[in-house]
Write a protein that holds these residues in place. Structure first.
Motif, short mmCIF file in Angstrom:
data_model
loop_
_atom_site.label_atom_id
_atom_site.label_comp_id
_atom_site.label_asym_id
_atom_site.label_seq_id
_atom_site.Cartn_x
_atom_site.Cartn_y
_atom_site.Cartn_z
N UNK A 245 0.86 -1.19 0.00
CA UNK A 245 0.00 0.00 0.00
C UNK A 245 0.89 1.23 0.00
N UNK A 246 0.33 2.32 -0.44
CA UNK A 246 1.07 3.58 -0.50
C UNK A 246 0.83 4.34 0.79
N UNK A 247 1.86 4.76 1.50
CA UNK A 247 1.68 5.52 2.74
C UNK A 247 0.86 6.78 2.48
N UNK A 248 -0.04 7.12 3.41
CA UNK A 248 -0.90 8.30 3.17
C UNK A 248 -0.13 9.61 3.10
N UNK A 251 3.46 11.80 -1.20
CA UNK A 251 2.83 12.61 -2.24
C UNK A 251 3.77 12.74 -3.44
N UNK A 252 3.14 13.09 -4.57
CA UNK A 252 3.91 13.41 -5.77
C UNK A 252 3.34 14.67 -6.38
N UNK A 253 4.20 15.58 -6.74
CA UNK A 253 3.81 16.78 -7.48
C UNK A 253 4.51 16.75 -8.82
N UNK A 254 3.78 17.11 -9.87
CA UNK A 254 4.35 17.00 -11.21
C UNK A 254 3.89 18.17 -12.06
N UNK A 255 4.85 18.84 -12.71
CA UNK A 255 4.55 19.93 -13.63
C UNK A 255 4.75 19.38 -15.04
N UNK A 276 13.48 6.85 -4.56
CA UNK A 276 13.21 5.57 -5.20
C UNK A 276 11.74 5.14 -5.03
N UNK A 277 10.86 6.02 -5.45
CA UNK A 277 9.42 5.77 -5.42
C UNK A 277 8.95 5.60 -6.87
N UNK A 278 8.29 4.49 -7.20
CA UNK A 278 7.79 4.34 -8.58
C UNK A 278 6.55 5.19 -8.81
N UNK A 279 6.56 5.93 -9.90
CA UNK A 279 5.46 6.83 -10.25
C UNK A 279 5.08 6.59 -11.70
N UNK A 280 3.79 6.43 -11.94
CA UNK A 280 3.31 6.29 -13.32
C UNK A 280 2.77 7.63 -13.79
N UNK A 281 3.29 8.11 -14.93
CA UNK A 281 2.89 9.39 -15.52
C UNK A 281 2.10 9.10 -16.78
N UNK A 282 0.91 9.66 -16.89
CA UNK A 282 0.05 9.43 -18.05
C UNK A 282 -0.36 10.77 -18.65
N UNK A 445 0.42 8.71 -10.68
CA UNK A 445 -0.02 7.72 -9.70
C UNK A 445 1.20 7.11 -9.03
N UNK A 446 1.21 7.14 -7.72
CA UNK A 446 2.29 6.48 -6.98
C UNK A 446 1.95 4.99 -6.90
N UNK A 447 2.87 4.17 -7.36
CA UNK A 447 2.61 2.74 -7.40
C UNK A 447 3.10 2.09 -6.10
N UNK A 448 2.36 1.11 -5.60
CA UNK A 448 2.84 0.37 -4.42
C UNK A 448 4.10 -0.41 -4.77
N UNK A 449 4.95 -0.60 -3.81
CA UNK A 449 6.25 -1.22 -4.06
C UNK A 449 6.67 -2.02 -2.83
N UNK A 450 7.60 -2.96 -3.05
CA UNK A 450 8.14 -3.74 -1.94
C UNK A 450 9.43 -3.12 -1.43
N UNK A 451 10.33 -3.97 -0.95
CA UNK A 451 11.58 -3.47 -0.38
C UNK A 451 12.55 -2.98 -1.43
N UNK A 452 12.44 -3.52 -2.65
CA UNK A 452 13.36 -3.13 -3.72
C UNK A 452 12.54 -2.70 -4.94
N UNK A 453 13.11 -1.81 -5.73
CA UNK A 453 12.44 -1.36 -6.94
C UNK A 453 13.45 -1.40 -8.08
N UNK A 454 12.95 -1.81 -9.24
CA UNK A 454 13.78 -1.92 -10.44
C UNK A 454 13.66 -0.62 -11.21
N UNK A 455 14.74 0.11 -11.30
CA UNK A 455 14.73 1.42 -11.95
C UNK A 455 15.41 1.34 -13.30
#
Length: 605
Positions: A245-248, A251-255, A276-282, A445-455
């Motif tokens: 789950x994503x901590x409440x 946050x992400x701000x994007x211009x 190292x937070x995965x974010x999906x940009x659409x 959108x901030x994506x849920x992630x585990x202990x490691x993330x593939x960048x």
């Protein structure tokens, strides 16, 4: 002495101390030490006095001051306002970075060529001999300059047209970018599992050793602790991906119009970067614009090339590329041809009408050059990209612009006067342009992630973002150190193999072992015990040789210390720090490798 003391107690003559050789020897040694200390004291006093007279620092008081020193390679966060101490720490870590990787690669390459030189195959043996004899007789400084100036700077293509290698690797004249694993904000949930895995691995190691000792048999020890560690750590890692789950407060701000965003934890109105937070940009609709260029790349003239930031085939539902002014392009007979659709292409004139780019058609006969300065537009529909923020919490995308639909263009065409920018030629603000810029919207959108993330590594504008980046400077220094040192290690390995008694090989063959088994199970393990001590010296040489990094422009310990010395004038303190730093690295290598050597050494009775 005993006689003298006995005679002293009985009232006989006692030998005075100035005639006692042992006492005189002790006094002489004490006087010598005092002389050395006094000499050093006089020397230090003279140096300190001279530095004070020249208004130069003789202590380490300059370390907390802001460095204002730009450093491109920084394994830990660093800004120009950070202190000199932190800048030196960056240099120290950069030296470790090149030394550790260099030692590993030089060992692999040296062992390979050392074994090849003893091959029965003439070609293999000759290639290894030429490699060793040529490279070890060329000075290291020359090799660094060769790799940097003659190979890595001129030959790789520009960052706008990188070589895409399998596995997500991107190579250009900026350096090498490749995917990498990073710990996320949920790494702390995995840490207890890692601790338990380490404890269990140690227990398995001790149990296996005790078992072999009790059974009085020879067997392998390492598989048991390794399997125990991987099993427990793997289960712990998998649990971090269950019900993520994503901590409440994350946050992400994007211009969208700037292509920049930030991930942060916001607590009580205070934001701190979230790394190292995965974010999906659409982006539902967006455009990219570029202009065709004539440039020199990899020592070749490239005419009329069109280059957009790399867009993956699966990142958009639909992609179209066309001239910004199709009517003008059609009037000149210009067309677009793509080598890597939709990112890399060329502008050409289809003179023979076969609807494809033929040799010479990208050159304008009137000018003798390519069709440069032609604006081209890429239109994307339903663009989607998953990014991973860097350690400063920053995410970046290409500089998209809002897509202009046909109705809007028609309305803008009928409007009078037509604005040409944010401010028109009549001094009035261009509301149309403002509306166009503000219409670009992106959904993040901030994506849920585990202990490691593939960048993964991307090129949004003019540099790598995400993944791991190795600059050309680092690669040039690393290649030179590895190639140069491996030639010496190869000779050490060859000598170690030849030092193994011939009877060992004959005995192994007599019991039916194959050539591969004889080498891997009998000859090479014994050779390793012989070659390890001289190889330790080569590892230390590689580490100390990294001080030539200035030839490749790499910011390692010596380079940064030299710059700080020039800025502050603290020559003596900087020299002491350099001595201490390199001594610490060398002693650390020596301690670890001597322990390994002690374990591998033959035990003779």
């Amino acid at each position: 002495m005993v006689d003298a003391q006995l005679r002293g107690k009985s009232g006989d003559n006692v030998v005075p101390f100035w005639r006692n050789v042992k006492v005189i020897g002790i006094i002489a040694q004490i006087a010598f030490v005092f002389a050395i200390v006094a000499g050093i004291g006089v020397l230090v006093n003279n140096v300190v006095t001279a530095l004070a007279a020249a208004n130069l620092p003789a202590d380490f008081s300059f370390l907390p001051r802001p460095a204002h020193l730009p450093i491109a390679e920084r394994p830990i966060p660093y800004e120009g306002t950070d202190s000199y101490a932190r800048a030196l720490l960056i240099g120290f870590l950069n030296t470790l970075k090149v030394a550790l990787v260099g030692v590993a690669l030089a060992t692999v390459l040296g062992v390979l060529f050392g074994v090849m030189r003893l091959s029965a195959n003439w070609l293999v043996r000759t290639i290894a001999s030429v490699y060793i004899e040529v490279l070890r007789n060329i000075p290291l400084a020359v090799q660094i300059v060769f790799w940097y100036s003659a190979i890595l700077l001129p030959f790789p293509p520009r960052i706008s047209d990188p070589v895409a290698l399998p596995g997500g690797l991107l190579m250009s004249n900026v350096g090498l970018g490749f995917p990498f694993l990073y710990p996320t904000y949920r790494f702390s949930a995995w840490f207890p599992w890692l601790a338990a895995a380490l404890v269990l691995a140690v227990a398995a190691l001790l149990w296996r050793r005790a078992q072999l000792r009790r059974l009085d048999v020879v067997g392998r020890v390492w598989p048991y602790p390794l399997v125990a560690f991987v099993a427990v750590a793997g289960v712990g890692l998998a649990t971090t991906y269950l019900n993520p789950s994503v901590p409440p407060d994350l946050r992400v701000t994007f211009e969208a119009d700037r292509g920049r965003g930030t991930t942060s934890f916001v607590t009580d109105g205070q934001a701190r970067p979230a790394a190292f937070v995965p974010v999906r940009v659409e982006l539902p609709h967006a455009t990219l614009t570029t202009t065709s260029q004539n440039l020199v790349e990899s020592r070749e003239v490239v005419s009329g090339t069109v280059r957009f930031p790399l867009i993956g085939k699966r990142e958009a539902a639909a992609v179209t590329v066309d001239f910004a002014d199709p009517a003008a392009a059609a009037e000149r007979g210009l067309k677009l041809a793509f080598r890597d659709f939709p990112s890399i292409g060329s502008v050409y004139a289809d003179r023979n009408g076969n609807d494809r780019l033929d040799a010479g058609e990208e050159i304008d006969p009137a000018t003798g050059r390519g069709y440069g300065g032609v604006e081209v537009v890429m239109t994307l529909t339903d663009f989607r990209r998953t990014l991973v923020s860097d350690r400063d919490g920053q995410v970046r995308t290409p500089l998209f612009k809002a897509a202009v639909d046909a109705g809007a263009e028609e309305a803008a065409a009928t409007a009078a006067p037509k604005p040409s920018g944010r401010f028109s030629a009549f001094g009035q603000a261009s509301t149309a342009a403002t509306q166009k810029e503000s219409s670009l919207t992106a959904e993040t959108t901030i994506l849920p992630v585990g202990a490691l993330v593939w960048s993964r590594a991307f090129i949004p504008v003019a540099n790598y973002e995400g993944g791991m980046r190795l600059t050309v400077n680092y690669l040039a220094l690393l290649l030179a150190l590895v190639v140069y040192t491996s030639s010496f290690i190869a000779e050490i390995v060859r000598g170690g193999i030849l030092a193994v008694p011939k009877g060992q090989r004959e005995a192994a063959q007599a019991i039916g072992l194959s050539g591969y088994q004889t080498f891997t199970l009998v000859v090479f393990p014994q050779a390793m015990r012989i070659v390890l001590p001289p190889m330790i010296s080569q590892y230390l040489n590689l580490t100390k040789n990294s001080s030539l990094a200035s030839l490749a422009g790499y910011a390692e310990f010596f380079v940064i210390a030299s710059v700080i010395q020039n800025q502050t004038g603290a020559a003596i303190p900087i020299a002491l720090l350099l001595v201490g730093g390199y001594l610490a690295i060398s002693l650390a290598f020596s301690v670890v490798l001597n322990q390994v050597n002690a374990r591998l050494a033959l035990v003779e009775r």
